[in-house]
Design a protein around this motif. Structure first.
Motif, PDB file in Angstrom:
ATOM      1  N   LYS A  10     -12.571   0.177  11.183  1.00 54.21           N
ATOM      2  CA  LYS A  10     -11.646  -0.316   9.903  1.00 54.21           C
ATOM      3  C   LYS A  10     -10.660   0.656   9.899  1.00 54.21           C
ATOM      4  O   LYS A  10     -10.738   1.714   9.727  1.00 54.21           O
ATOM      5  N   ILE A  11      -9.491   0.203  10.295  1.00 51.51           N
ATOM      6  CA  ILE A  11      -8.325   0.866  10.417  1.00 51.51           C
ATOM      7  C   ILE A  11      -7.453   0.702   9.033  1.00 51.51           C
ATOM      8  O   ILE A  11      -7.157  -0.565   9.000  1.00 51.51           O
ATOM      9  N   TYR A  12      -6.814   1.788   8.504  1.00 55.83           N
ATOM     10  CA  TYR A  12      -6.101   1.550   7.211  1.00 55.83           C
ATOM     11  C   TYR A  12      -4.803   1.051   7.803  1.00 55.83           C
ATOM     12  O   TYR A  12      -4.080   1.086   8.753  1.00 55.83           O
ATOM     13  N   ARG A  13      -3.988   0.124   6.995  1.00 55.27           N
ATOM     14  CA  ARG A  13      -2.860  -0.591   7.332  1.00 55.27           C
ATOM     15  C   ARG A  13      -2.073  -0.775   6.065  1.00 55.27           C
ATOM     16  O   ARG A  13      -2.065  -0.375   4.726  1.00 55.27           O
ATOM     17  N   TYR A  28      -0.543   9.485   4.866  1.00 57.95           N
ATOM     18  CA  TYR A  28      -0.988   8.164   4.051  1.00 57.95           C
ATOM     19  C   TYR A  28      -1.756   8.177   2.799  1.00 57.95           C
ATOM     20  O   TYR A  28      -1.745   7.722   1.930  1.00 57.95           O
ATOM     21  N   TYR A  58      -3.043   3.978  12.432  1.00 60.78           N
ATOM     22  CA  TYR A  58      -2.617   3.501  11.298  1.00 60.78           C
ATOM     23  C   TYR A  58      -1.639   2.145  11.627  1.00 60.78           C
ATOM     24  O   TYR A  58      -1.045   2.570  12.858  1.00 60.78           O
ATOM     25  N   ASN A 100      -5.604   0.399   1.881  1.00 54.57           N
ATOM     26  CA  ASN A 100      -6.145  -0.901   2.379  1.00 54.57           C
ATOM     27  C   ASN A 100      -6.534  -1.032   3.859  1.00 54.57           C
ATOM     28  O   ASN A 100      -5.894  -0.208   4.707  1.00 54.57           O
ATOM     29  N   TRP A 101      -7.534  -1.407   4.412  1.00 54.73           N
ATOM     30  CA  TRP A 101      -7.711  -1.282   5.791  1.00 54.73           C
ATOM     31  C   TRP A 101      -8.116  -2.826   6.360  1.00 54.73           C
ATOM     32  O   TRP A 101      -8.658  -3.763   5.485  1.00 54.73           O
ATOM     33  N   GLU A 102      -8.347  -2.938   7.645  1.00 55.85           N
ATOM     34  CA  GLU A 102      -8.769  -4.167   8.101  1.00 55.85           C
ATOM     35  C   GLU A 102      -9.596  -3.792   9.320  1.00 55.85           C
ATOM     36  O   GLU A 102      -9.227  -2.834  10.068  1.00 55.85           O
ATOM     37  N   THR A 103     -10.673  -4.537   9.653  1.00 57.60           N
ATOM     38  CA  THR A 103     -11.322  -4.178  10.764  1.00 57.60           C
ATOM     39  C   THR A 103     -10.687  -4.849  12.034  1.00 57.60           C
ATOM     40  O   THR A 103     -10.243  -6.018  12.320  1.00 57.60           O
ATOM     41  N   SER A 139       0.804  -1.279   0.037  1.00 59.74           N
ATOM     42  CA  SER A 139       0.127   0.013  -0.056  1.00 59.74           C
ATOM     43  C   SER A 139       0.993   1.163   0.116  1.00 59.74           C
ATOM     44  O   SER A 139       1.020   1.795   1.308  1.00 59.74           O
TER      45      SER A 139
END
Length: 318
Positions: free
Chosen positions: A42-45, A117, A127, A24-27, A15
């Motif tokens: 839902k945090i971006y990573r 970001y 992040y 891209n993010w993940e819960t 990313s």
């Protein structure tokens, strides 16, 4: 890749920051943190390789960096940024806390300084980073980052050669300096700045024309007065000084008032500027000086004409 001439650091991630895509993010579920009602978790990573923080010049303020031992068979680890730690783990040492994502628990091993970001004007946001070897899937894709002390074009060609030597079937979609890549995130800001510059230039031109018209009319109304002054012994320089002094006071008052109003409205534009304070003294001083120069230039022609007036003509003027 680090053995290539001029290359000082190299890494890869899935990313790349400040690009066209939304990231891209993940819960996540942070151990010990109770989300507020309807809070977005839902945090971006970013999935990164060892050496990523060094190549991107993102300092670690706590804990350790990833290394090549952080792989699929080892303890799942995570590095978070300062805003992540401040929001989810306030007044606590984040090192050692666990975070749940991808159906697994990750242990925080480091804290990285906040960065940009998605946009250079964005506010700090949570992040996190994961070792790419622990989570990576082939469909993610990778971006390689190479820092070089030599020619950028030569570094790009070297990377292409090295990639082709490893696997001729590898497709490199883009290879460009980071400054060109991140220009995508600046496109909207550049368009806005160009448009505002154009409108400001038009406004300044109209202001100069208006000031010229006002001064010309004012001088015309006082033609007899100037004729009397000249007949009484006033020199041309005295008339010129009188008119410029009066217009200068008016211009100074208007400029100061305008700068005060501009300072009060800086909150409106604060989110649209980067690396410059909304109350930057050099900017305000430069704008104020420019306005005074325009005001002086617009006032000088009517003042010069008044100073050259023939007293006999002025005394007959109606």
């Amino acid at each position: 890749m680090l053995q290539l001439p001029g290359v000082t650091a190299a890494s890869y991630d899935d990313s790349a920051p400040l690009g066209f895509d939304g990231g891209n993010w993940e819960t996540l579920e942070v151990e010990g943190y109770v989300p507020r009602p309807n809070e977005n978790m839902k945090i971006y990573r970013d999935l990164v390789s060892p050496g990523f923080f060094d190549s991107m010049k993102i300092p670690l303020v706590e804990g350790r960096d990833f290394d090549w031992h952080d792989e699929a068979a080892t303890l799942r680890v995570m590095i978070v940024n300062q805003e992540f730690a401040h929001r989810f783990l306030p007044n606590r040492n984040p090192i050692g806390h666990r975070v749940h994502g991808w159906g697994e628990w990750f242990t925080i091993v480091g804290v990285a300084r906040d960065s940009k970001y998605h946009r250079v004007t964005e506010n700090p946001q949570p992040y996190f980073y994961i070792p790419v070897r622990q989570i990576f899937q082939p469909e993610y894709g990778l971006t390689f980052h190479v820092r070089t002390s030599g020619s950028i074009n030569e570094a790009i060609l070297s990377v292409r050669r090295e990639a082709a030597a490893i696997d001729p079937a590898i497709t490199i979609f883009d290879a460009e300096p980071m400054t060109e890549y991140i220009s995508a995130s600046l496109f909207g800001a550049k368009i806005t700045a160009d448009l505002l510059s154009l409108l400001s230039g038009i406004g300044l031109l109209l202001a100069a024309m208006g000031l010229y018209g006002v001064m010309a009319y004012s001088v015309a109304q006082r033609t007899r007065e100037f004729g009397v002054r000249v007949a009484m012994g006033a020199r041309q320089i005295d008339i010129l000084r009188l008119i410029l002094s009066e217009s200068g006071k008016l211009a100074l008052f208007g400029t100061v008032l305008g700068l005060i109003l501009a300072a009060l409205s800086t909150r409106v534009v604060a989110s649209q500027i980067y690396s410059v304070s909304p109350l930057d003294p050099l900017t305000f001083a430069g704008v104020g000086l420019a306005l005074l120069v325009v005001a002086f230039s617009a006032s000088y022609i009517p003042a010069y004409r008044a100073a050259k007036i023939d007293p006999m003509v002025a005394l007959r003027y109606e």
